[in-house]
Design a protein around this motif. Structure first.
Motif, PDB file in Angstrom:
ATOM      1  N   LEU A 107       0.825  -1.198   0.000  1.00 58.80           N
ATOM      2  CA  LEU A 107       0.000   0.000   0.000  1.00 58.80           C
ATOM      3  C   LEU A 107       0.862   1.251   0.000  1.00 58.80           C
ATOM      4  CD1 LEU A 107      -2.608  -1.038   2.747  1.00 58.80           C
ATOM      5  CD2 LEU A 107      -2.856  -1.267   0.263  1.00 58.80           C
ATOM      6  N   THR A 108       0.255   2.364  -0.365  1.00 55.05           N
ATOM      7  CA  THR A 108       0.955   3.647  -0.312  1.00 55.05           C
ATOM      8  C   THR A 108       0.941   4.183   1.111  1.00 55.05           C
ATOM      9  OG1 THR A 108      -1.022   4.986  -0.720  1.00 55.05           O
ATOM     10  CG2 THR A 108       0.156   4.138  -2.664  1.00 55.05           C
ATOM     11  N   ALA A 109       1.787   5.185   1.368  1.00 58.50           N
ATOM     12  CA  ALA A 109       1.823   5.797   2.693  1.00 58.50           C
ATOM     13  C   ALA A 109       0.473   6.412   3.035  1.00 58.50           C
ATOM     14  CB  ALA A 109       2.923   6.864   2.748  1.00 58.50           C
ATOM     15  N   GLU A 110      -0.215   6.967   2.029  1.00 53.27           N
ATOM     16  CA  GLU A 110      -1.526   7.580   2.262  1.00 53.27           C
ATOM     17  C   GLU A 110      -2.566   6.529   2.626  1.00 53.27           C
ATOM     18  OE1 GLU A 110       1.052  10.211   0.097  1.00 53.27           O
ATOM     19  OE2 GLU A 110       0.400   8.169  -0.375  1.00 53.27           O
ATOM     20  N   GLN A 111      -2.515   5.390   1.962  1.00 53.63           N
ATOM     21  CA  GLN A 111      -3.456   4.310   2.303  1.00 53.63           C
ATOM     22  C   GLN A 111      -3.194   3.778   3.708  1.00 53.63           C
ATOM     23  OE1 GLN A 111      -2.487   2.009  -1.247  1.00 53.63           O
ATOM     24  NE2 GLN A 111      -4.642   2.088  -1.895  1.00 53.63           N
ATOM     25  N   ILE A 112      -1.923   3.652   4.077  1.00 52.10           N
ATOM     26  CA  ILE A 112      -1.576   3.170   5.413  1.00 52.10           C
ATOM     27  C   ILE A 112      -2.037   4.164   6.476  1.00 52.10           C
ATOM     28  CG2 ILE A 112       0.347   2.579   6.940  1.00 52.10           C
ATOM     29  CD1 ILE A 112       1.813   1.525   4.441  1.00 52.10           C
ATOM     30  N   GLN A 113      -1.946   5.457   6.163  1.00 54.02           N
ATOM     31  CA  GLN A 113      -2.445   6.474   7.084  1.00 54.02           C
ATOM     32  C   GLN A 113      -3.930   6.271   7.372  1.00 54.02           C
ATOM     33  OE1 GLN A 113      -2.341  10.464   5.506  1.00 54.02           O
ATOM     34  NE2 GLN A 113      -3.351  11.348   7.303  1.00 54.02           N
ATOM     35  N   VAL A 114      -4.713   6.028   6.318  1.00 51.24           N
ATOM     36  CA  VAL A 114      -6.147   5.801   6.489  1.00 51.24           C
ATOM     37  C   VAL A 114      -6.400   4.515   7.266  1.00 51.24           C
ATOM     38  CG1 VAL A 114      -8.299   5.311   5.243  1.00 51.24           C
ATOM     39  CG2 VAL A 114      -6.806   7.162   4.474  1.00 51.24           C
ATOM     40  N   MET A 115      -5.590   3.488   7.026  1.00 52.78           N
ATOM     41  CA  MET A 115      -5.741   2.225   7.747  1.00 52.78           C
ATOM     42  C   MET A 115      -5.592   2.406   9.254  1.00 52.78           C
ATOM     43  SD  MET A 115      -6.380  -0.435   5.781  1.00 52.78           S
ATOM     44  CE  MET A 115      -5.701  -1.923   6.484  1.00 52.78           C
ATOM     45  N   SER A 116      -4.767   3.346   9.670  1.00 54.06           N
ATOM     46  CA  SER A 116      -4.536   3.574  11.096  1.00 54.06           C
ATOM     47  C   SER A 116      -5.495   4.587  11.695  1.00 54.06           C
ATOM     48  CB  SER A 116      -3.104   4.081  11.307  1.00 54.06           C
ATOM     49  OG  SER A 116      -2.967   5.424  10.829  1.00 54.06           O
ATOM     50  N   TRP A 117      -6.338   5.199  10.859  1.00 51.92           N
ATOM     51  CA  TRP A 117      -7.162   6.333  11.268  1.00 51.92           C
ATOM     52  C   TRP A 117      -8.657   6.004  11.136  1.00 51.92           C
ATOM     53  CZ3 TRP A 117      -7.223  11.339   7.811  1.00 51.92           C
ATOM     54  CH2 TRP A 117      -8.065  12.298   8.378  1.00 51.92           C
ATOM     55  N   MET A 118      -9.128   5.940   9.897  1.00 55.31           N
ATOM     56  CA  MET A 118     -10.528   5.608   9.614  1.00 55.31           C
ATOM     57  C   MET A 118     -10.578   4.590   8.484  1.00 55.31           C
ATOM     58  SD  MET A 118     -12.606   9.211   9.625  1.00 55.31           S
ATOM     59  CE  MET A 118     -12.325  10.498  10.838  1.00 55.31           C
ATOM     60  N   PRO A 119     -10.242   3.339   8.744  1.00 57.52           N
ATOM     61  CA  PRO A 119     -10.200   2.344   7.667  1.00 57.52           C
ATOM     62  C   PRO A 119     -11.600   1.959   7.203  1.00 57.52           C
ATOM     63  CG  PRO A 119      -9.883   1.277   9.765  1.00 57.52           C
ATOM     64  CD  PRO A 119      -9.903   2.762  10.051  1.00 57.52           C
ATOM     65  N   PRO A 120     -11.735   1.538   5.946  1.00 62.04           N
ATOM     66  CA  PRO A 120     -13.030   1.007   5.493  1.00 62.04           C
ATOM     67  C   PRO A 120     -13.350  -0.280   6.244  1.00 62.04           C
ATOM     68  CG  PRO A 120     -11.320   0.643   3.829  1.00 62.04           C
ATOM     69  CD  PRO A 120     -10.718   1.502   4.887  1.00 62.04           C
ATOM     70  N   GLN A 121     -14.562  -0.343   6.802  1.00 65.47           N
ATOM     71  CA  GLN A 121     -14.949  -1.525   7.577  1.00 65.47           C
ATOM     72  C   GLN A 121     -16.217  -2.186   7.051  1.00 65.47           C
ATOM     73  OE1 GLN A 121     -14.595  -1.195  11.927  1.00 65.47           O
ATOM     74  NE2 GLN A 121     -13.523   0.736  11.632  1.00 65.47           N
ATOM     75  N   VAL A 122     -17.109  -1.396   6.511  1.00 64.91           N
ATOM     76  CA  VAL A 122     -18.353  -1.925   5.960  1.00 64.91           C
ATOM     77  C   VAL A 122     -18.653  -1.156   4.680  1.00 64.91           C
ATOM     78  CG1 VAL A 122     -20.822  -2.330   6.328  1.00 64.91           C
ATOM     79  CG2 VAL A 122     -19.244  -2.424   8.260  1.00 64.91           C
ATOM     80  N   GLY A 123     -19.193  -1.835   3.695  1.00 68.39           N
ATOM     81  CA  GLY A 123     -19.565  -1.139   2.470  1.00 68.39           C
ATOM     82  C   GLY A 123     -20.024  -2.114   1.411  1.00 68.39           C
ATOM     83  N   GLY A 124     -20.254  -1.589   0.226  1.00 69.28           N
ATOM     84  CA  GLY A 124     -20.772  -2.420  -0.834  1.00 69.28           C
ATOM     85  C   GLY A 124     -20.114  -2.168  -2.166  1.00 69.28           C
ATOM     86  N   MET A 125     -20.320  -3.111  -3.058  1.00 64.45           N
ATOM     87  CA  MET A 125     -19.909  -2.995  -4.451  1.00 64.45           C
ATOM     88  C   MET A 125     -21.169  -3.235  -5.284  1.00 64.45           C
ATOM     89  SD  MET A 125     -16.486  -5.349  -4.240  1.00 64.45           S
ATOM     90  CE  MET A 125     -14.907  -4.757  -3.658  1.00 64.45           C
ATOM     91  N   PHE A 126     -21.502  -2.281  -6.118  1.00 60.59           N
ATOM     92  CA  PHE A 126     -22.700  -2.398  -6.943  1.00 60.59           C
ATOM     93  C   PHE A 126     -22.577  -3.605  -7.871  1.00 60.59           C
ATOM     94  CE2 PHE A 126     -25.456  -1.541 -10.511  1.00 60.59           C
ATOM     95  CZ  PHE A 126     -26.558  -0.936  -9.940  1.00 60.59           C
ATOM     96  N   PRO A 127     -23.643  -4.374  -8.094  1.00 64.53           N
ATOM     97  CA  PRO A 127     -24.999  -4.114  -7.620  1.00 64.53           C
ATOM     98  C   PRO A 127     -25.415  -4.866  -6.357  1.00 64.53           C
ATOM     99  CG  PRO A 127     -25.064  -5.765  -9.351  1.00 64.53           C
ATOM    100  CD  PRO A 127     -23.613  -5.403  -9.185  1.00 64.53           C
TER     101      PRO A 127
END
Length: 466
Positions: free
Chosen positions: A309-329
């Protein structure tokens, strides 16, 4: 006079009239009408990328599973070279299913009706009594192969589409892929399935589950209230009674997509403070990740994030990571941090698809995942916990699957069908300060934007020329 666009139903109702783009409302009729269901098979399930499984389900040459793309049965198979193919499970001779098995291993798939044989790539091999040429001479063998879908793998997930010349999977996922990478391509060896998917039938329209999967966090406060009252490890007794702490789980950032994909990125600050006794703002990104590794990973595995992952992605992982969501449809994912009685945290990783089986029936399919590198004892804990919470008889899914049939029945009533679903709670915030990720991002308490984008893309597909 405004010209009509899009499909017109037999009673003269237009699909266009079912969605009020200005008021952000959708008529309930969209959840029950058989004509709409038939149109969806062509315009939605016949056009977009659909998730069919994970490559770890078919690890060996000749392994296959039977899955569905909308109403169409398909064979998902691995050939001798290791390539994965998706072919329509319909014999071009007389329309019999090529395989009636849910899974197996075969180098050749033979139709039980007249014996026509096909490879795992879908090529026609021949028919019995070869000297009589029972497949005829009007078409070549090359023309008698199974219909092939376009296939792409991403993070081990198997995707396919009938739209051979349409957008790539990367184009379909768009900006949301930046976030999905944090879930599916974060480790060196990737994810694997914990056995075959669980499945059961729900007497509900597939869209009742699909639109909820577009990051509807609001229903958690009521439908899943027990999570805050009895299962939370971070609440005082007073807060448990008031449900205040569960409401805080609805805070964070939400990511919307023009293609209906959605993610809820939940703030980890409370969990990290509980585990470390320190203000997360005083900790480095690495310190936060070591204290609370991503679900399914151990502290020893955290270093793999830098390799993928990039440094920016790792930052999000330690802060507000994606936990629930969807992929259409029709997909929901759950990558959850579940508190334990001893004060620790164990991850639960699951992914569901809601396969349409008619206007008022869907098949709930549930895959449970673990990281390949996860230690065996932690894998065991994760699987047991995920089954209890997120499995087909899990506590969370028992709640959700109770609502969808009622919505579908409401949509059949003479009055109910003209009622509307409302998506009028609108974000007015924008992304959190310092947020590095792309997409349509908003901060704060969960709102309706992600679900509304889901419906807007459904509407766009339904209104498109064929």
């Amino acid at each position: 006079m405004k010209a009509q666009k899009g499909p017109v139903l037999r009673d003269g109702t237009t699909v266009e009239s079912l969605v009020d783009l200005q008021m952000r409302e959708v008529k309930l009729r969209a959840l029950s009408d058989p004509e709409i269901y038939e149109i969806e098979q062509r315009k939605v399930f016949g056009k977009v990328w659909l998730l069919l499984g994970h490559e770890s389900e078919i690890p060996n040459a000749g392994d296959y599973v039977q899955r569905h793309m909308g109403d169409d049965s398909v064979i998902v198979a691995r050939d001798r070279a290791g390539q994965i193919h998706v072919n329509l499970n319909v014999c071009p001779h007389r329309g019999m299913k090529i395989t009636t098995h849910e899974a197996g291993n075969a180098q050749v798939h033979t139709c039980i009706y007249h014996g026509w044989a096909f490879t795992n790539s879908g090529d026609f091999l021949g028919a019995p009594v070869a000297e009589e040429c029972m497949h005829g001479k009007m078409l070549s063998k090359e023309q008698l192969g199974l219909q092939k879908a376009r296939v792409q793998l991403y993070g081990g997930l198997i995707w396919a589409t009938w739209n051979i010349d349409g957008p790539s999977l990367e184009e379909f996922l768009g900006d949301t892929k930046w976030y999905y990478d944090m879930l599916y391509t974060r480790s060196n060896k990737g994810l694997e399935v914990a056995g075959p998917p669980q499945r059961f039938i729900v007497r509900g329209n597939w869209k009742t589950a699909g639109e909820q999967s577009a990051a509807d966090g609001y229903h958690t406060l009521t439908l899943h209230r027990w999570l805050g009252e009895g299962a939370g490890a971070y609440q005082s007794e007073e807060a448990k009674k008031a449900g205040e702490e569960l409401a805080k789980e609805m805070l964070g950032a939400e990511v919307s997509s023009p293609h209906g994909h959605a993610l809820r990125c939940i703030d980890l600050a409370r969990k990290i403070k509980k585990l470390t006794g320190k203000d997360p703002a005083e900790l480095t990104v690495e310190e936060k990740l070591m204290a609370l590794p991503p679900p399914g990973m151990t502290a020893d595995m955290v270093s793999q994030l830098k390799e993928n992952l990039t440094a920016e992605q790792i930052q999000v992982m330690s802060w507000m990571p994606p936990q629930v969501g969807g992929m259409f449809p029709n997909i929901i994912f759950e990558f959850l941090y579940i508190p334990q009685p001893d004060g620790g945290v164990v991850g639960s990783l699951a992914l569901h698809t809601y396969v349409p089986k008619g206007p008022d029936k869907l098949e709930f399919t549930n895959w449970i995942f673990v990281e390949r590198d996860t230690p065996p004892e932690l894998k065991k804990q994760m699987i047991e916990q995920s089954v209890r919470l997120l499995g087909t008889s899990g506590m969370v899914e028992a709640d959700d699957s109770d609502t969808w049939p009622h919505m579908t029945l409401s949509a059949k009533g003479a009055q109910g069908r003209n009622s509307t679903m409302k998506y009028q709670a609108v974000y007015e915030t924008g992304a959190p300060k310092g947020w590095p990720g792309p997409g349509i991002v908003n901060e704060g308490f969960t709102k309706d934007d992600t679900q509304w984008h889901w419906w807007k893309y459904w509407y766009e597909l339904m209104m498109a020329d064929e």
